[in-house]
Design a protein around this motif. Structure first.
Motif, PDB file in Angstrom:
ATOM      1  N   MET A 109      37.824 -63.503   8.320  1.00 48.74           N
ATOM      2  CA  MET A 109      38.784 -63.249   9.397  1.00 48.74           C
ATOM      3  C   MET A 109      39.265 -61.803   9.378  1.00 48.74           C
ATOM      4  O   MET A 109      39.419 -61.178  10.434  1.00 48.74           O
ATOM      5  CB  MET A 109      39.959 -64.211   9.292  1.00 48.74           C
ATOM      6  CG  MET A 109      39.574 -65.629   9.593  1.00 48.74           C
ATOM      7  SD  MET A 109      40.978 -66.721   9.343  1.00 48.74           S
ATOM      8  CE  MET A 109      40.141 -68.254   9.103  1.00 48.74           C
ATOM      9  N   ALA A 110      39.481 -61.255   8.200  1.00 49.48           N
ATOM     10  CA  ALA A 110      39.899 -59.853   8.092  1.00 49.48           C
ATOM     11  C   ALA A 110      38.804 -58.922   8.596  1.00 49.48           C
ATOM     12  O   ALA A 110      39.093 -57.924   9.271  1.00 49.48           O
ATOM     13  CB  ALA A 110      40.266 -59.523   6.649  1.00 49.48           C
ATOM     14  N   LEU A 111      37.557 -59.228   8.308  1.00 48.87           N
ATOM     15  CA  LEU A 111      36.449 -58.407   8.798  1.00 48.87           C
ATOM     16  C   LEU A 111      36.403 -58.399  10.324  1.00 48.87           C
ATOM     17  O   LEU A 111      36.142 -57.366  10.936  1.00 48.87           O
ATOM     18  CB  LEU A 111      35.114 -58.917   8.247  1.00 48.87           C
ATOM     19  CG  LEU A 111      34.876 -58.670   6.767  1.00 48.87           C
ATOM     20  CD1 LEU A 111      33.649 -59.440   6.291  1.00 48.87           C
ATOM     21  CD2 LEU A 111      34.718 -57.184   6.480  1.00 48.87           C
ATOM     22  N   GLU A 112      36.670 -59.534  10.932  1.00 48.34           N
ATOM     23  CA  GLU A 112      36.688 -59.616  12.399  1.00 48.34           C
ATOM     24  C   GLU A 112      37.797 -58.749  12.990  1.00 48.34           C
ATOM     25  O   GLU A 112      37.651 -58.200  14.067  1.00 48.34           O
ATOM     26  CB  GLU A 112      36.862 -61.065  12.852  1.00 48.34           C
ATOM     27  CG  GLU A 112      35.598 -61.873  12.806  1.00 48.34           C
ATOM     28  CD  GLU A 112      34.538 -61.370  13.775  1.00 48.34           C
ATOM     29  OE1 GLU A 112      34.849 -61.121  14.957  1.00 48.34           O
ATOM     30  OE2 GLU A 112      33.393 -61.207  13.326  1.00 48.34           O
ATOM     31  N   ALA A 113      38.920 -58.636  12.296  1.00 51.41           N
ATOM     32  CA  ALA A 113      40.069 -57.878  12.806  1.00 51.41           C
ATOM     33  C   ALA A 113      40.018 -56.400  12.433  1.00 51.41           C
ATOM     34  O   ALA A 113      40.753 -55.598  13.006  1.00 51.41           O
ATOM     35  CB  ALA A 113      41.360 -58.484  12.260  1.00 51.41           C
ATOM     36  N   ALA A 114      39.176 -56.017  11.501  1.00 51.06           N
ATOM     37  CA  ALA A 114      39.202 -54.665  10.926  1.00 51.06           C
ATOM     38  C   ALA A 114      39.049 -53.554  11.960  1.00 51.06           C
ATOM     39  O   ALA A 114      39.777 -52.561  11.913  1.00 51.06           O
ATOM     40  CB  ALA A 114      38.131 -54.535   9.843  1.00 51.06           C
ATOM     41  N   ASP A 115      38.124 -53.680  12.888  1.00 51.26           N
ATOM     42  CA  ASP A 115      37.913 -52.609  13.871  1.00 51.26           C
ATOM     43  C   ASP A 115      39.145 -52.365  14.726  1.00 51.26           C
ATOM     44  O   ASP A 115      39.456 -51.233  15.073  1.00 51.26           O
ATOM     45  CB  ASP A 115      36.720 -52.934  14.772  1.00 51.26           C
ATOM     46  CG  ASP A 115      35.387 -52.775  14.053  1.00 51.26           C
ATOM     47  OD1 ASP A 115      35.352 -52.104  12.996  1.00 51.26           O
ATOM     48  OD2 ASP A 115      34.388 -53.329  14.543  1.00 51.26           O
ATOM     49  N   ALA A 116      39.869 -53.403  15.061  1.00 54.33           N
ATOM     50  CA  ALA A 116      41.050 -53.272  15.909  1.00 54.33           C
ATOM     51  C   ALA A 116      42.273 -52.777  15.142  1.00 54.33           C
ATOM     52  O   ALA A 116      43.259 -52.376  15.750  1.00 54.33           O
ATOM     53  CB  ALA A 116      41.366 -54.614  16.570  1.00 54.33           C
ATOM     54  N   CYS A 117      42.195 -52.799  13.829  1.00 61.85           N
ATOM     55  CA  CYS A 117      43.383 -52.485  13.022  1.00 61.85           C
ATOM     56  C   CYS A 117      43.365 -51.108  12.377  1.00 61.85           C
ATOM     57  O   CYS A 117      44.295 -50.753  11.648  1.00 61.85           O
ATOM     58  CB  CYS A 117      43.561 -53.551  11.942  1.00 61.85           C
ATOM     59  SG  CYS A 117      43.958 -55.158  12.641  1.00 61.85           S
TER      60      CYS A 117
END
Length: 158
Positions: A109-117
């Motif tokens: 889940m963190a990998l999925e959010a990484a680009d946006a964060c």
């Protein structure tokens, strides 16, 4: 999506209220192609996971010999769901000789959010069946864990 060079990785997750399978490969021209299935389900992971894997492999026109590795989530999540995913990964590894890699469902889940964060800290918090949350901190830029997962109350997670 995480890129693994020229590797072809079959990945699946059965930890929570869904079953998902994904495969990423490069075609002869070097273009990346992604094949995936996702179904919301509270129960039935063990009945759907293997057929979903077969569907993705057929759509990608690959055999198990073409895989570089098999990836599976290791939890946290429902005991039965986690056990289903790990069992299927182990069976595929034993029958194909391919290596298995695992990571936590929270890391995915963190990998999925990484680009946006960008350079921020990511807090992944998922409710358990009780009144608690599975929590873990990650650094977005590096997608690294900043500590082990923990259980918290909704009030204690902030």
């Amino acid at each position: 999506m995480v890129h693994f060079g020229g590797m072809t990785i079959l990945a699946f997750d059965t930890c929570f209220g869904a079953c998902s399978v994904a495969l990423c490969r490069r075609d002869r021209g070097g273009a990346e192609k992604r094949f995936e299935r996702f179904e919301l389900m509270a129960r039935g992971h063990s009945e759907r996971l293997v057929p979903m894997i077969a569907e993705v492999m057929a759509e990608a026109d690959l055999g198990f010999v073409d895989l570089s590795r098999i990836a599976v989530t290791l939890g946290p999540g429902s005991f039965t769901g986690v056990r289903t995913g790990i069992s299927v990964a182990r069976a595929l590894a034993l029958s194909t000789g391919k290596d298995v890699i695992g990571t936590t469902s929270l890391h995915v889940m963190a990998l999925e959010a990484a680009d946006a964060c960008a350079d921020r800290t990511i807090v992944v918090a998922i409710p358990t069946r009780g009144d608690l949350l599975y929590c873990q901190l990650f650094h977005a830029r590096k997608s690294e864990q900043m500590g082990p997962p923990w259980l918290a109350t909704p009030q204690g997670a902030v």
